[in-house]
Design a protein around this motif. Structure first.
Motif, PDB file in Angstrom:
ATOM      1  N   ASN A   1      55.440  28.785  -0.508  1.00 44.13           N
ATOM      2  CA  ASN A   1      55.865  27.975   0.632  1.00 44.13           C
ATOM      3  C   ASN A   1      57.009  27.054   0.194  1.00 44.13           C
ATOM      4  O   ASN A   1      56.803  26.090  -0.547  1.00 44.13           O
ATOM      5  N   ASP A   2      58.221  27.346   0.650  1.00 40.38           N
ATOM      6  CA  ASP A   2      59.403  26.567   0.258  1.00 40.38           C
ATOM      7  C   ASP A   2      59.291  25.087   0.622  1.00 40.38           C
ATOM      8  O   ASP A   2      59.697  24.216  -0.149  1.00 40.38           O
ATOM      9  N   ALA A   3      58.755  24.790   1.794  1.00 33.95           N
ATOM     10  CA  ALA A   3      58.642  23.401   2.237  1.00 33.95           C
ATOM     11  C   ALA A   3      57.717  22.608   1.315  1.00 33.95           C
ATOM     12  O   ALA A   3      58.007  21.463   0.963  1.00 33.95           O
ATOM     13  N   PHE A   4      56.622  23.219   0.898  1.00 32.43           N
ATOM     14  CA  PHE A   4      55.701  22.557  -0.021  1.00 32.43           C
ATOM     15  C   PHE A   4      56.374  22.283  -1.362  1.00 32.43           C
ATOM     16  O   PHE A   4      56.266  21.186  -1.907  1.00 32.43           O
ATOM     17  N   LEU A   5      57.068  23.287  -1.893  1.00 30.16           N
ATOM     18  CA  LEU A   5      57.751  23.115  -3.176  1.00 30.16           C
ATOM     19  C   LEU A   5      58.766  21.979  -3.108  1.00 30.16           C
ATOM     20  O   LEU A   5      58.823  21.136  -4.010  1.00 30.16           O
ATOM     21  N   SER A   6      59.549  21.934  -2.063  1.00 25.92           N
ATOM     22  CA  SER A   6      60.566  20.889  -1.915  1.00 25.92           C
ATOM     23  C   SER A   6      59.934  19.509  -1.824  1.00 25.92           C
ATOM     24  O   SER A   6      60.383  18.559  -2.478  1.00 25.92           O
ATOM     25  N   ALA A   7      58.895  19.392  -1.018  1.00 27.64           N
ATOM     26  CA  ALA A   7      58.229  18.100  -0.839  1.00 27.64           C
ATOM     27  C   ALA A   7      57.601  17.620  -2.144  1.00 27.64           C
ATOM     28  O   ALA A   7      57.754  16.451  -2.525  1.00 27.64           O
ATOM     29  N   MET A   8      56.913  18.494  -2.839  1.00 23.92           N
ATOM     30  CA  MET A   8      56.264  18.109  -4.088  1.00 23.92           C
ATOM     31  C   MET A   8      57.269  17.807  -5.188  1.00 23.92           C
ATOM     32  O   MET A   8      57.053  16.908  -6.000  1.00 23.92           O
ATOM     33  N   ALA A   9      58.377  18.536  -5.214  1.00 22.87           N
ATOM     34  CA  ALA A   9      59.414  18.281  -6.225  1.00 22.87           C
ATOM     35  C   ALA A   9      60.040  16.901  -6.029  1.00 22.87           C
ATOM     36  O   ALA A   9      60.480  16.276  -6.991  1.00 22.87           O
TER      37      ALA A   9
ATOM     38  N   ALA B   1      49.600  25.451  -9.291  1.00 23.17           N
ATOM     39  CA  ALA B   1      49.885  26.699  -8.587  1.00 23.17           C
ATOM     40  C   ALA B   1      48.973  26.876  -7.384  1.00 23.17           C
ATOM     41  O   ALA B   1      47.788  26.534  -7.422  1.00 23.17           O
ATOM     42  N   ASP B   2      49.538  27.436  -6.345  1.00 22.02           N
ATOM     43  CA  ASP B   2      48.780  27.841  -5.168  1.00 22.02           C
ATOM     44  C   ASP B   2      47.868  28.993  -5.599  1.00 22.02           C
ATOM     45  O   ASP B   2      48.266  29.862  -6.372  1.00 22.02           O
ATOM     46  N   TYR B   3      46.640  28.982  -5.128  1.00 26.12           N
ATOM     47  CA  TYR B   3      45.740  30.078  -5.480  1.00 26.12           C
ATOM     48  C   TYR B   3      46.108  31.350  -4.726  1.00 26.12           C
ATOM     49  O   TYR B   3      46.134  32.433  -5.292  1.00 26.12           O
ATOM     50  N   LYS B   4      46.399  31.222  -3.447  1.00 27.19           N
ATOM     51  CA  LYS B   4      46.605  32.385  -2.590  1.00 27.19           C
ATOM     52  C   LYS B   4      48.093  32.655  -2.398  1.00 27.19           C
ATOM     53  O   LYS B   4      48.746  32.048  -1.558  1.00 27.19           O
TER      54      LYS B   4
END
Length: 68
Positions: free
Chosen positions: A6-14, A49-52
């Motif tokens: 999920n690109d949005a999740f990666l960006s937000a967490m970064a 890491a995301d599990y799924k």
């Protein structure tokens, strides 16, 4: 290292993690396979890491990362 498809999740967490913790660089990968490739060239202390995920799930990624 953050691993999620999920690109949005990666960006937000970064953006969020360096503000919450004393972290200078947050590496990210969009798949388990990409993360494994990066582990050969980037020093990593922690993998979140995301599990799924399609292909290589988070648990398999963790096992393979430990082996390498």
């Amino acid at each position: 290292m953050l691993v999620d498809d999920n690109d949005a999740f990666l960006s937000a967490m970064a953006l969020l993690l360096p503000r919450l913790f004393d972290i200078e660089i947050v590496a990210s990968a969009q798949s388990g396979a990409e993360a494994l490739d990066m582990l050969h060239s980037v020093e990593v202390n922690l993998v979140i890491a995301d599990y799924k995920m399609p292909g290589l799930n988070g648990l398999t990624l963790a096992r393979r990362a430990r082996e390498s």
